[in-house]
Design a protein around this motif. Structure first.
Motif, PDB file in Angstrom:
ATOM      1  N   ASN A 102       0.852  -1.178   0.000  1.00 17.32           N
ATOM      2  CA  ASN A 102       0.000   0.000   0.000  1.00 17.32           C
ATOM      3  C   ASN A 102       0.898   1.241   0.000  1.00 17.32           C
ATOM      4  O   ASN A 102       1.641   1.478   0.942  1.00 17.32           O
ATOM      5  CB  ASN A 102      -0.890  -0.027   1.248  1.00 17.32           C
ATOM      6  CG  ASN A 102      -1.795   1.165   1.361  1.00 17.32           C
ATOM      7  OD1 ASN A 102      -1.698   2.141   0.630  1.00 17.32           O
ATOM      8  ND2 ASN A 102      -2.700   1.090   2.323  1.00 17.32           N
ATOM      9  N   GLN A 103       0.815   2.038  -1.054  1.00 19.27           N
ATOM     10  CA  GLN A 103       1.684   3.201  -1.173  1.00 19.27           C
ATOM     11  C   GLN A 103       1.448   4.236  -0.077  1.00 19.27           C
ATOM     12  O   GLN A 103       2.318   5.051   0.197  1.00 19.27           O
ATOM     13  CB  GLN A 103       1.554   3.839  -2.557  1.00 19.27           C
ATOM     14  CG  GLN A 103       0.205   4.435  -2.842  1.00 19.27           C
ATOM     15  CD  GLN A 103       0.038   4.811  -4.313  1.00 19.27           C
ATOM     16  OE1 GLN A 103       0.690   4.239  -5.196  1.00 19.27           O
ATOM     17  NE2 GLN A 103      -0.832   5.759  -4.584  1.00 19.27           N
ATOM     18  N   ARG A 104       0.319   4.179   0.594  1.00 19.65           N
ATOM     19  CA  ARG A 104       0.053   5.102   1.704  1.00 19.65           C
ATOM     20  C   ARG A 104       0.663   4.607   3.015  1.00 19.65           C
ATOM     21  O   ARG A 104       0.743   5.348   3.978  1.00 19.65           O
ATOM     22  CB  ARG A 104      -1.441   5.298   1.890  1.00 19.65           C
ATOM     23  CG  ARG A 104      -2.082   6.015   0.742  1.00 19.65           C
ATOM     24  CD  ARG A 104      -3.564   6.152   0.982  1.00 19.65           C
ATOM     25  NE  ARG A 104      -4.176   6.844  -0.126  1.00 19.65           N
ATOM     26  CZ  ARG A 104      -5.105   7.759  -0.004  1.00 19.65           C
ATOM     27  NH1 ARG A 104      -5.546   8.074   1.199  1.00 19.65           N
ATOM     28  NH2 ARG A 104      -5.609   8.334  -1.055  1.00 19.65           N
ATOM     29  N   VAL A 114       6.148   8.308  -3.817  1.00 22.26           N
ATOM     30  CA  VAL A 114       5.634   7.200  -4.622  1.00 22.26           C
ATOM     31  C   VAL A 114       6.148   7.338  -6.052  1.00 22.26           C
ATOM     32  O   VAL A 114       6.693   6.394  -6.625  1.00 22.26           O
ATOM     33  CB  VAL A 114       4.090   7.157  -4.605  1.00 22.26           C
ATOM     34  CG1 VAL A 114       3.559   6.149  -5.611  1.00 22.26           C
ATOM     35  CG2 VAL A 114       3.572   6.840  -3.216  1.00 22.26           C
ATOM     36  N   LYS A 118       8.556   4.390  -7.527  1.00 19.37           N
ATOM     37  CA  LYS A 118       7.696   3.329  -8.063  1.00 19.37           C
ATOM     38  C   LYS A 118       8.387   2.499  -9.146  1.00 19.37           C
ATOM     39  O   LYS A 118       8.319   1.271  -9.134  1.00 19.37           O
ATOM     40  CB  LYS A 118       6.390   3.931  -8.583  1.00 19.37           C
ATOM     41  CG  LYS A 118       5.292   2.927  -8.769  1.00 19.37           C
ATOM     42  CD  LYS A 118       3.963   3.617  -8.980  1.00 19.37           C
ATOM     43  CE  LYS A 118       2.847   2.613  -8.874  1.00 19.37           C
ATOM     44  NZ  LYS A 118       1.529   3.242  -8.881  1.00 19.37           N
ATOM     45  N   LEU A 128       3.970  -0.826  -5.742  1.00 25.57           N
ATOM     46  CA  LEU A 128       3.234   0.094  -4.882  1.00 25.57           C
ATOM     47  C   LEU A 128       1.850   0.267  -5.470  1.00 25.57           C
ATOM     48  O   LEU A 128       1.700   0.582  -6.649  1.00 25.57           O
ATOM     49  CB  LEU A 128       3.952   1.444  -4.788  1.00 25.57           C
ATOM     50  CG  LEU A 128       5.359   1.409  -4.209  1.00 25.57           C
ATOM     51  CD1 LEU A 128       5.938   2.826  -4.154  1.00 25.57           C
ATOM     52  CD2 LEU A 128       5.376   0.770  -2.828  1.00 25.57           C
ATOM     53  N   SER A 130      -2.265   1.824  -4.922  1.00 23.06           N
ATOM     54  CA  SER A 130      -3.106   2.730  -4.156  1.00 23.06           C
ATOM     55  C   SER A 130      -4.121   1.888  -3.397  1.00 23.06           C
ATOM     56  O   SER A 130      -4.528   0.821  -3.851  1.00 23.06           O
ATOM     57  CB  SER A 130      -3.811   3.740  -5.069  1.00 23.06           C
ATOM     58  OG  SER A 130      -4.593   3.064  -6.020  1.00 23.06           O
TER      59      SER A 130
END
Length: 138
Positions: A102-104, A114, A118, A128, A130
């Motif tokens: 999870n990129q968050r 990101v 990436k 990665l 979203s």
């Protein structure tokens, strides 16, 4: 840890019984195979789970990947499995070498984001993604 008998029932104070609340951190974001390894985290760092790491070329040790680094660690190479305190010396640490994240929830070093990491991570089969939330049924 304080136990709440209302939550865990009659065994709250039985010898050898403990309870903890599991709170997922949402770091893992898919079913792509997770590959892990143990590496040496360079001294002087206290990093949380999900930190994006790079490899120092001269030593082979890992550190938080920062865009301005010039020792090789500027290139993202792995994601830290668990938080590790290496403040007082080199420390062994688990890393993810492949997987969907999870990129968050990943932690970036200075100058990285990101978009800046990436592609380099994708080349290592670290993807990665979203986060996607479930649709509201109302």
């Amino acid at each position: 840890m304080t136990l709440n008998p209302a939550i865990i029932g009659d065994n709250a104070f039985a010898p050898g019984v403990t309870a903890a609340t599991y709170v997922p951190d949402q770091l893992i974001a898919g079913r792509f195979p997770l590959t892990t390894d143990t590496v040496t985290l360079a001294a002087g760092q206290n990093l949380p789970r999900g930190a994006v790491l790079g490899v120092i070329t001269a030593t082979g040790k890992f550190r938080l990947s920062a865009a301005a680094s010039t020792d090789g660690s500027q290139t993202p190479a792995a994601i830290l499995v668990d938080g590790v305190n290496a403040t007082n010396g080199d420390t062994l640490a688990g890393v993810y070498l492949t997987g969907e994240f999870n990129q968050r929830a990943v932690i970036f070093g200075a100058g990285h984001s990101v978009s800046s990491t990436k592609e380099a991570l994708r080349l290592r089969e670290i993807f990665l993604r979203s986060s996607v939330s479930a649709a509201d049924p109302s």
